[in-house]
Write an enzyme that holds these catalytic residues in place. Structure first.
Site, PDB file in Angstrom:
ATOM      1  N   SER A 166      23.640 -11.269 -14.172  1.00  0.00           N
ATOM      2  CA  SER A 166      22.899 -12.118 -15.103  1.00  0.00           C
ATOM      3  C   SER A 166      23.257 -11.620 -16.497  1.00  0.00           C
ATOM      4  O   SER A 166      22.793 -10.568 -16.931  1.00  0.00           O
ATOM      5  CB  SER A 166      21.387 -12.005 -14.865  1.00  0.00           C
ATOM      6  OG  SER A 166      21.053 -12.530 -13.603  1.00  0.00           O
ATOM      7  N   LYS A 206      21.368 -19.828 -14.743  1.00  0.00           N
ATOM      8  CA  LYS A 206      20.564 -18.696 -14.269  1.00  0.00           C
ATOM      9  C   LYS A 206      19.519 -18.286 -15.316  1.00  0.00           C
ATOM     10  O   LYS A 206      18.362 -18.014 -14.984  1.00  0.00           O
ATOM     11  CB  LYS A 206      21.472 -17.514 -13.954  1.00  0.00           C
ATOM     12  CG  LYS A 206      20.745 -16.211 -13.595  1.00  0.00           C
ATOM     13  CD  LYS A 206      19.904 -16.360 -12.337  1.00  0.00           C
ATOM     14  CE  LYS A 206      19.034 -15.131 -12.068  1.00  0.00           C
ATOM     15  NZ  LYS A 206      19.806 -13.918 -11.788  1.00  0.00           N
TER      16      LYS A 206
END
Length: 317
Positions: free
Chosen positions: A96, A171
């Protein structure tokens, strides 16, 4: 079968790499903590000394790292992935991270004849171990199609999100919404319990209602925001404003702070003052669109098909 390299064998990387190995791929691995690689080595993987060595020996190289600083260092730094990558091979970052960073990284790999995908995952440590992960992928579609069998080895919901960086954007948006919703749920649960409702009963009422079924996401916004159509109203804004105002009034009565809910009330009031009271309560999204300078439209999405995702639990009624 392709050789797969994996760098970063922590909470997420450990589970994902194990599932790739279970799928039968030959593996080359690296982690700052050599002991993290032990289960994979016992399964036949080879331990590399640097990320560059992993990339040089692999057709597909994955990184699963804590954040942007580590991604940049491991991919572009001394003895990094870029240094060892071979033409025609693929580098996939599962972290991420910052979408801008992967978009800056990609041209440098392309100059060496290699490909880059960003593919952050959602599902946590348990999902990484079980293979129950959503994988959100950005990059060239043909490259995605080529590597999808490897992604399927550790993710049961693999999605192509769009061009490079799209996976990372998706995300971040996913997690941002999730944390914001969690705060709103916390406000509601504390209010409900302090106002005299038992926690389990309150939880059951919430999860079995429209909110718990996530109708707003699966169906409501598909019918309204995606089409730019807010009439006729399914649930009018003036009724929504009445309900949230009653809730914040109750919160003041019981001294419960409601920052998210109070903001939602003020946004609804602003929309009411625009003359939208009789429109669907989702009309408030138009204020956000106006302030953001973008419209979110996908009129081709079928509301009936989207609505089939609402009842996903066997005990939903």
């Amino acid at each position: 079968m392709e050789t797969v390299g994996f760098i970063g064998l922590g909470n997420m990387g450990g589970g994902m790499s194990a599932n790739i190995q279970k799928a039968g791929y030959s593996m080359v691995v690296y982690d700052l903590r050599e002991e993290a690689a032990r289960p994979l080595l016992e399964g036949g993987a080879r331990l590399a000394n640097t990320p560059a060595e992993v990339a040089a020996a692999s057709d597909i190289t994955f990184t699963s790292l804590p954040g942007p600083y580590e991604v940049e260092s491991v991919s572009l730094g001394a003895s990094g992935v870029l240094e060892g990558i071979r033409p025609g091979s693929v580098y996939i970052d599962l972290s991420s991270s910052r979408p801008t960073l992967i978009r800056e990284i990609e041209p440098q790999f392309r100059a060496k004849g290699a490909f880059v995908l960003d593919a952050p995952v959602s599902g946590g440590k348990t999902g990484a171990a079980s293979g129950n992960l959503a994988v959100m992928v950005g990059g060239d579609r043909e490259v995605f199609d080529r590597v999808k069998p490897v992604l399927d080895a550790f993710g049961d919901k693999v999605f192509y999100a769009g061009e490079i960086g799209a996976g990372s954007v998706a995300k971040l948006v996913h997690n941002m919404i999730g944390h914001s919703v969690r705060q709103a749920i916390a406000e509601g649960l504390t209010l409900g319990v302090k106002a005299g409702v038992e926690p389990e009963a309150l939880w059951e009422c919430i999860r079995r209602g429209s909110l718990g079924r996530m109708r707003v996401l699966h169906e409501g916004l598909v019918r309204t925001m995606f089409r730019g159509e807010f009439e006729p109203a399914s649930f009018a804004l003036n009724l929504a404003f009445k309900d949230i105002s009653l809730a914040t009034e109750l919160a003041r009565e019981y001294d419960v702070p409601m920052p998210m809910s109070t903001l939602a009330e003020q946004i609804a009031l602003t929309a009411m003052n625009r003359g939208w009271a009789e429109m669907d309560s989702s009309i408030t999204v138009r204020l956000q669109e106006e302030q953001s300078g973008v419209e979110v439209r996908a009129p081709h999405v079928d509301p009936a098909r989207a609505g089939r995702f609402i009842s996903t639990h066997p005990d939903d009624e």
